[in-house]
Write a protein that holds these residues in place. Structure first.
Motif, PDB file in Angstrom:
ATOM      1  N   PHE A 102     -46.046  67.594  17.668  1.00 50.13           N
ATOM      2  CA  PHE A 102     -45.273  68.071  18.378  1.00 50.13           C
ATOM      3  C   PHE A 102     -44.386  68.247  18.232  1.00 50.13           C
ATOM      4  O   PHE A 102     -43.101  67.979  17.791  1.00 50.13           O
ATOM      5  N   PRO A 103     -43.712  69.940  18.139  1.00 46.66           N
ATOM      6  CA  PRO A 103     -42.770  70.224  17.650  1.00 46.66           C
ATOM      7  C   PRO A 103     -41.558  69.774  18.098  1.00 46.66           C
ATOM      8  O   PRO A 103     -41.682  69.709  19.512  1.00 46.66           O
ATOM      9  N   SER A 104     -40.043  69.445  17.846  1.00 42.89           N
ATOM     10  CA  SER A 104     -39.262  69.260  18.805  1.00 42.89           C
ATOM     11  C   SER A 104     -38.045  70.198  18.802  1.00 42.89           C
ATOM     12  O   SER A 104     -38.211  70.856  18.105  1.00 42.89           O
ATOM     13  N   GLY A 105     -37.613  69.597  20.251  1.00 41.91           N
ATOM     14  CA  GLY A 105     -36.203  70.776  20.412  1.00 41.91           C
ATOM     15  C   GLY A 105     -34.827  70.593  20.043  1.00 41.91           C
ATOM     16  O   GLY A 105     -34.818  71.500  19.441  1.00 41.91           O
ATOM     17  N   GLY A 106     -35.269  69.805  18.365  1.00 45.14           N
ATOM     18  CA  GLY A 106     -34.165  69.869  17.381  1.00 45.14           C
ATOM     19  C   GLY A 106     -34.783  69.290  16.292  1.00 45.14           C
ATOM     20  O   GLY A 106     -35.219  69.615  15.747  1.00 45.14           O
ATOM     21  N   ASN A 107     -34.340  67.665  15.688  1.00 46.15           N
ATOM     22  CA  ASN A 107     -34.828  67.662  14.767  1.00 46.15           C
ATOM     23  C   ASN A 107     -35.709  65.903  14.747  1.00 46.15           C
ATOM     24  O   ASN A 107     -35.930  65.874  13.805  1.00 46.15           O
ATOM     25  N   TRP A 108     -36.898  65.595  16.236  1.00 48.44           N
ATOM     26  CA  TRP A 108     -37.807  64.424  16.361  1.00 48.44           C
ATOM     27  C   TRP A 108     -39.121  64.949  16.192  1.00 48.44           C
ATOM     28  O   TRP A 108     -38.803  64.807  17.452  1.00 48.44           O
ATOM     29  N   PRO A 109     -39.532  65.537  15.530  1.00 43.68           N
ATOM     30  CA  PRO A 109     -41.159  65.947  15.383  1.00 43.68           C
ATOM     31  C   PRO A 109     -41.939  64.577  16.380  1.00 43.68           C
ATOM     32  O   PRO A 109     -41.247  63.357  15.892  1.00 43.68           O
ATOM     33  N   GLY A 110     -43.209  64.593  17.328  1.00 49.49           N
ATOM     34  CA  GLY A 110     -43.741  64.020  17.565  1.00 49.49           C
ATOM     35  C   GLY A 110     -45.427  64.084  16.783  1.00 49.49           C
ATOM     36  O   GLY A 110     -45.098  64.879  16.059  1.00 49.49           O
ATOM     37  N   THR A 111     -46.112  62.965  16.751  1.00 51.79           N
ATOM     38  CA  THR A 111     -47.607  63.004  16.178  1.00 51.79           C
ATOM     39  C   THR A 111     -48.202  61.887  16.598  1.00 51.79           C
ATOM     40  O   THR A 111     -47.592  61.019  17.026  1.00 51.79           O
ATOM     41  N   ILE A 112     -49.776  62.424  16.815  1.00 52.60           N
ATOM     42  CA  ILE A 112     -50.778  61.760  17.960  1.00 52.60           C
ATOM     43  C   ILE A 112     -51.678  61.773  16.251  1.00 52.60           C
ATOM     44  O   ILE A 112     -51.735  62.589  15.834  1.00 52.60           O
ATOM     45  N   LEU A 113     -52.198  60.768  15.944  1.00 50.31           N
ATOM     46  CA  LEU A 113     -53.306  60.149  15.627  1.00 50.31           C
ATOM     47  C   LEU A 113     -54.524  59.428  15.821  1.00 50.31           C
ATOM     48  O   LEU A 113     -54.003  58.380  16.316  1.00 50.31           O
ATOM     49  N   SER A 114     -55.196  60.117  15.453  1.00 52.53           N
ATOM     50  CA  SER A 114     -56.463  59.732  15.952  1.00 52.53           C
ATOM     51  C   SER A 114     -57.649  59.167  15.301  1.00 52.53           C
ATOM     52  O   SER A 114     -57.997  59.950  14.472  1.00 52.53           O
ATOM     53  N   ARG A 115     -58.833  58.256  15.308  1.00 49.59           N
ATOM     54  CA  ARG A 115     -60.154  57.911  14.979  1.00 49.59           C
ATOM     55  C   ARG A 115     -60.678  59.399  15.275  1.00 49.59           C
ATOM     56  O   ARG A 115     -62.026  58.957  14.635  1.00 49.59           O
ATOM     57  N   HIS A 116     -60.294  58.755  16.795  1.00 49.31           N
ATOM     58  CA  HIS A 116     -61.281  59.795  17.411  1.00 49.31           C
ATOM     59  C   HIS A 116     -60.887  61.230  17.391  1.00 49.31           C
ATOM     60  O   HIS A 116     -59.801  61.970  17.296  1.00 49.31           O
ATOM     61  N   GLU A 117     -62.341  62.062  17.772  1.00 51.52           N
ATOM     62  CA  GLU A 117     -61.610  63.439  17.765  1.00 51.52           C
ATOM     63  C   GLU A 117     -60.792  63.774  18.699  1.00 51.52           C
ATOM     64  O   GLU A 117     -60.848  63.002  20.144  1.00 51.52           O
ATOM     65  N   ILE A 118     -59.765  65.311  18.376  1.00 55.70           N
ATOM     66  CA  ILE A 118     -58.659  65.513  18.712  1.00 55.70           C
ATOM     67  C   ILE A 118     -58.558  66.587  19.734  1.00 55.70           C
ATOM     68  O   ILE A 118     -59.466  67.436  19.137  1.00 55.70           O
ATOM     69  N   ILE A 119     -59.452  67.296  20.874  1.00 54.61           N
ATOM     70  CA  ILE A 119     -60.345  67.807  21.706  1.00 54.61           C
ATOM     71  C   ILE A 119     -59.436  69.046  21.461  1.00 54.61           C
ATOM     72  O   ILE A 119     -59.608  69.997  21.671  1.00 54.61           O
ATOM     73  N   ASP A 120     -57.957  69.027  22.433  1.00 55.26           N
ATOM     74  CA  ASP A 120     -57.144  69.820  22.477  1.00 55.26           C
ATOM     75  C   ASP A 120     -55.553  68.950  22.399  1.00 55.26           C
ATOM     76  O   ASP A 120     -56.070  68.314  22.289  1.00 55.26           O
ATOM     77  N   SER A 121     -54.494  69.615  22.393  1.00 53.26           N
ATOM     78  CA  SER A 121     -53.492  69.614  22.645  1.00 53.26           C
ATOM     79  C   SER A 121     -52.334  71.004  22.905  1.00 53.26           C
ATOM     80  O   SER A 121     -52.526  71.694  23.111  1.00 53.26           O
ATOM     81  N   LYS A 122     -51.103  69.922  23.424  1.00 52.00           N
ATOM     82  CA  LYS A 122     -50.114  71.449  23.894  1.00 52.00           C
ATOM     83  C   LYS A 122     -48.483  70.569  23.841  1.00 52.00           C
ATOM     84  O   LYS A 122     -48.785  69.223  24.389  1.00 52.00           O
ATOM     85  N   ASN A 123     -48.107  71.031  22.659  1.00 50.49           N
ATOM     86  CA  ASN A 123     -46.813  70.856  23.074  1.00 50.49           C
ATOM     87  C   ASN A 123     -45.718  71.121  24.100  1.00 50.49           C
ATOM     88  O   ASN A 123     -45.932  72.233  24.634  1.00 50.49           O
ATOM     89  N   ALA A 124     -45.128  70.167  24.922  1.00 52.93           N
ATOM     90  CA  ALA A 124     -44.617  70.236  26.013  1.00 52.93           C
ATOM     91  C   ALA A 124     -44.872  70.824  27.338  1.00 52.93           C
ATOM     92  O   ALA A 124     -44.661  71.963  27.437  1.00 52.93           O
ATOM     93  N   PRO A 125     -46.158  70.826  28.262  1.00 49.66           N
ATOM     94  CA  PRO A 125     -46.942  71.480  28.770  1.00 49.66           C
ATOM     95  C   PRO A 125     -46.735  71.746  30.026  1.00 49.66           C
ATOM     96  O   PRO A 125     -46.902  71.298  30.992  1.00 49.66           O
ATOM     97  N   LEU A 126     -45.696  72.361  29.907  1.00 47.44           N
ATOM     98  CA  LEU A 126     -45.014  72.790  31.423  1.00 47.44           C
ATOM     99  C   LEU A 126     -45.560  74.022  32.079  1.00 47.44           C
ATOM    100  O   LEU A 126     -45.907  74.727  30.636  1.00 47.44           O
TER     101      LEU A 126
END
Length: 286
Positions: A102-126
Motif C-alpha cells: 500500500f503506497p504511502s502519501g509520504g514515506n511510510w508504505p504499508g504491506t500485508i502478507l498472507s499465507r492465504h490467497e489475497i483476492i483483491d486489494s485497494k489503497n486508501a479505499p475512499l
C-alpha cells in the motif's frame, strides 16, 4: 553450511504447510494467527548501532525478520513503515506468503502478507481521491480467502502520529465511513497496524462505537505496551476485529521477546524495530 534464500523459503513454507495440515485434521479448531508490526523501515533499532548497520549492509534484515516472525507461525502480517518493496517481497518469499503493498502519501508504505490467497486489494479505499493531508502514512484494504472459502476483510493502517489528534480523527472518520457497508452487513473484518493512539483516547472510542473489538482488551493481560522495544510504555499497535471473527479471539499480546526486544544491558545489541509486534490468535470453526 549456509543456505540460500530459496532453501530457507522452502523450509519455512514447508513448516507452515505442515502445521496447516495438522490443524486441518481438526475441522472444528483452526487458529488464524495475525501479527501487526511497525518494522521501522527494516533498519533495526537503534539504527545507529554498528551491528544494525552491518546487518543492513550485508543484506540480512529480510532474513532476520522472516526467521523471527516464522517462530510465531503467522497467517497474516501487517507491516507499517515498510522498507523498499524488494525487501518486503523477500520476506514474503521466505515465509511462503502472498504480498500486497500500500503506497504511502509520504514515506511510510504499508504491506500485508498472507499465507492465504489475497483476492483483491485497494489503497486508501475512499470514494474519490485521497485528501492530501490524510493517510500520509498508509491505509489499505484487502480481502483474504480463508481455508474454508470465507472472505476475511483486512484493513492495514498507520495513522497520523502527532499528539494533536485532529488529523487522526479525520482519518478514522473517513475509514469508518468506508467500512460502513461491511460493518452493517456483519462481515468478518480486521483492522491491524500502528494506529498511533492509546486506548484512553477519543480515537479509540470511535473504533469501539463503530463495532470493533480490541482483541487485547478482550483477552490480553496487563497493559500490553507495544513501544518502545527496550522499555515499552505505550500501547499504540492493535489487532482489532469486527463481525463473527471478533467472537473467536483466544489470545492477544505484544511480542516482547527474541529479536523483537532490545536487551538494554547489551550496548551492542539491536532490535528489529522500535515497536513490538502485536499478535492475535483467532480460534475459528470451519
Amino acid at each position: 553450511m549456509p543456505i540460500s534464500r530459496r532453501q530457507f523459503g522452502v523450509t519455512v513454507a514447508a513448516g507452515l504447510t505442515s502445521a496447516g495440515t495438522i490443524l486441518a485434521d481438526d475441522q472444528k479448531q483452526t487458529p488464524l494467527r495475525v501479527i501487526a508490526y511497525n518494522v521501522f523501515g527494516c533498519t533495526g533499532w537503534p539504527h545507529q548501532r554498528k551491528l544494525a548497520q552491518q546487518a543492513v549492509v550485508k543484506g540480512q534484515m529480510a532474513k532476520r525478520l522472516a526467521m523471527e516472525l516464522a517462530l510465531h507461525d503467522p497467517d497474516i502480517i501487517n507491516f507499517s513503515e515498510s522498507p523498499k518493496e524488494e525487501l518486503t517481497k523477500e520476506v514474503a518469499e521466505l515465509l511462503g506468503m502472498n504480498h500486497v503493498r500500500f503506497p504511502s502519501g509520504g514515506n511510510w508504505p504499508g504491506t500485508i502478507l498472507s499465507r492465504h490467497e489475497i483476492i483483491d486489494s485497494k489503497n486508501a479505499p475512499l470514494d474519490g481521491e485521497r485528501p492530501k493531508e490524510l493517510f500520509t502514512r498508509h491505509w489499505g484494504r484487502a480481502t483474504i480467502k480463508l481455508p474454508n472459502g470465507d472472505p476475511l476483510i483486512v484493513h492495514s493502517a498507520h495513522l497520523f502520529p502527532t499528539a494533536d489528534p485532529t488529523i487522526r480523527l479525520k482519518e478514522i472518520r473517513a475509514m469508518i465511513t468506508s467500512m460502513k457497508a461491511d460493518l452493517d452487513a456483519g462481515r468478518s473484518m480486521l483492522l491491524i497496524g500502528d494506529l498511533n493512539h492509546g486506548p484512553d483516547t477519543d480515537e479509540y472510542k470511535f473504533w469501539i462505537d463503530a463495532g470493533f473489538v480490541d482483541t487485547f482488551a478482550k483477552v490480553g493481560k496487563g497493559d500490553g505496551p507495544t513501544i518502545k522495544s527496550d522499555i515499552p510504555k505505550w500501547r499504540i499497535d492493535y489487532v482489532m476485529a469486527a463481525g463473527p471473527i471478533a467472537d473467536t479471539v483466544v489470545e492477544s499480546r505484544p511480542l516482547f521477546e527474541g529479536a523483537f526486544r532490545l536487551h538494554i544491558n547489551d550496548k551492542e545489541s539491536f532490535a528489529l524495530s522500535d515497536h513490538l509486534p502485536q499478535l492475535a490468535v483467532f480460534q475459528s470453526t470451519q
